[in-house]
Design an enzyme around this catalytic site. Sequence first.
Site, PDB file in Angstrom:
ATOM      1  N   CYS A 157      -7.824 -40.909  37.979  1.00 56.13           N
ATOM      2  CA  CYS A 157      -7.510 -39.309  38.648  1.00 56.13           C
ATOM      3  C   CYS A 157      -8.663 -38.506  37.811  1.00 56.13           C
ATOM      4  O   CYS A 157      -9.231 -38.885  36.841  1.00 56.13           O
ATOM      5  CB  CYS A 157      -6.338 -38.733  38.469  1.00 56.13           C
ATOM      6  SG  CYS A 157      -4.927 -39.807  39.259  1.00 56.13           S
ATOM      7  N   CYS A 179      -5.880 -33.278  38.446  1.00 52.08           N
ATOM      8  CA  CYS A 179      -4.864 -33.941  39.470  1.00 52.08           C
ATOM      9  C   CYS A 179      -3.504 -33.198  39.250  1.00 52.08           C
ATOM     10  O   CYS A 179      -2.946 -33.326  38.283  1.00 52.08           O
ATOM     11  CB  CYS A 179      -4.863 -35.653  39.331  1.00 52.08           C
ATOM     12  SG  CYS A 179      -4.005 -36.315  40.752  1.00 52.08           S
ATOM     13  N   CYS A 183      -7.271 -42.402  43.164  1.00 50.89           N
ATOM     14  CA  CYS A 183      -6.057 -41.539  43.510  1.00 50.89           C
ATOM     15  C   CYS A 183      -6.270 -41.117  44.803  1.00 50.89           C
ATOM     16  O   CYS A 183      -7.403 -40.268  45.099  1.00 50.89           O
ATOM     17  CB  CYS A 183      -5.590 -40.379  42.493  1.00 50.89           C
ATOM     18  SG  CYS A 183      -4.385 -39.266  43.047  1.00 50.89           S
ATOM     19  N   CYS A 222      -6.166 -36.587  44.457  1.00 48.27           N
ATOM     20  CA  CYS A 222      -7.134 -35.771  44.073  1.00 48.27           C
ATOM     21  C   CYS A 222      -8.647 -36.566  44.789  1.00 48.27           C
ATOM     22  O   CYS A 222      -9.492 -35.775  44.309  1.00 48.27           O
ATOM     23  CB  CYS A 222      -7.148 -35.755  42.577  1.00 48.27           C
ATOM     24  SG  CYS A 222      -7.582 -37.261  41.649  1.00 48.27           S
TER      25      CYS A 222
END
Length: 385
Positions: A68, A72, A99, A102
Site C-alpha cells: 500500500c 491507505c 492494494c 488505495c
Amino acid sequence: MHYPLRATLRMPTRMLSAPRSATPQREGGARPPMTVRSDDARYAALVARDATCDGEFYYGVRTTGVFCKPSCGARTPKRENVSFHATTQDAVAAGFRACKRCRPDEVESTLHRDVITAVCRTIDEAIAADRPAPTLAALSARTGFSTFHLHRIFRKATGLTPREYAVAARATKLRTALAERRTISEAIHEAGYSSTSRFYEHATQRLGMTPSTAKHGGAGETVRFAVGESSLGPILVAATDNGVCAIQFDDDPNTLVHALERRFPHATLIGDDPTFSDTVARVVAFVESPRGTLDLPLDIRGTAFQERVWQALTAIAPGQTATYTQLAQAIGQPRAVRAVASACAANEVAIAIPCHRVIRSTGELSGYRWGVERKDALLKREGAR
C-alpha cells in the site's frame, strides 16, 4: 547515420548516481523535504496515514501479501509484518500485490505520466526560446525525482533519454528553419546551435544528409540503383555516396523504381551504373545463400529510437530468431514492443538490417513489408525454420 553492418550493439550508459525514492512534486513546484528516513519513521507515517509521504515509499504486509501507499485507510498492520519499498516495482519483485483500496500502482503510473509530460514540455519550451536544453540534474531538481529514476522512467516511456529528446527537438526546429531561412548559417543559429562548427560536428547524423542538401529538399544528392533478379523476385538495390540506402523486394520492378523516386524526389537517380553492378551482385548472392554477414556500408536515416532497434537487429545472427519482446528488452525498452515492431516495419534495407529474423512470441511469423512468404524463405535458407 552511417555505419558498417557488423557494428556492435551499444546501449546508452545508465546514470551512475545511486537511485533515490521517487518523490512527487508538490503544488508550487518545490521539492518536498525528505521527512521519512528510517523504517521506524516510515512506520509512524503509515500509522498516521500521512498522505505527504505518498510516493516516497510503499509498504508491504507479509500476512496479507499486499502493498500500500502510506495514506491507505486499511487496518494498520503490526510492525513485525511490514516491509518498506522505494517503488511499486520493488514491492512486486518482493512478492506483494497492489492494494485494491488505495491502488498504489495506478497512483505511481499517473505520477510518472504527468512528470514525463512536464519534462517534455520544459525541453520543448527551452528549444523554442533558443535556450540550452535543461540538464538532467536541472530536470531532476524541478520534478523531485532522482536523476537515475527520472532518466529511467523517461527512457522507458519515450524510447529516448532526455538528452536524446532535446537533440531530436532541436533537429526538428533546424529542418523547419532550413526551409524558411535564406542561408544555412541563419537556420543553424535560428535552431539554437551556439556555433556553426558545433553543429557541423554531427550534421549528417542529425539530418541524414548535409545541411545544403536538406535545405534544397534532397537536391544534389546522387543515388545509384539497379534492379536485379532473385529467386524471391525482383530486388532493387540503391546507394548514396555514403552507403546502401535501399534493398527492396516486389513482384513488379517498375513499382520498386517508382517507390525510390518518391523517396528521393529531388535527388539525381542513376540506373544501371556499371560501377554499381558488383554491389547488386553481392546482395543477390546473399539472398540466395544468406550465410555470415552482408558486409556493406549502410546509409540509414531514422529516429534515434529506430536506429537503436536497427542496430539491435544486426546482433541477431543468421540461423537465429528473436521475438519483438526480446528485441524490446535488448534495447532496454521492455514495454515498447509495438514501437519496436513499427521500427522493424520502417526498415528500408531488407536482409542488411535483418528484420526478417523477428517473429512472434508464439513462434509464428508476423508481418513483413516484403511479404511473409519471403520472410519464411529467408529464415529457411538460414536454417532458422
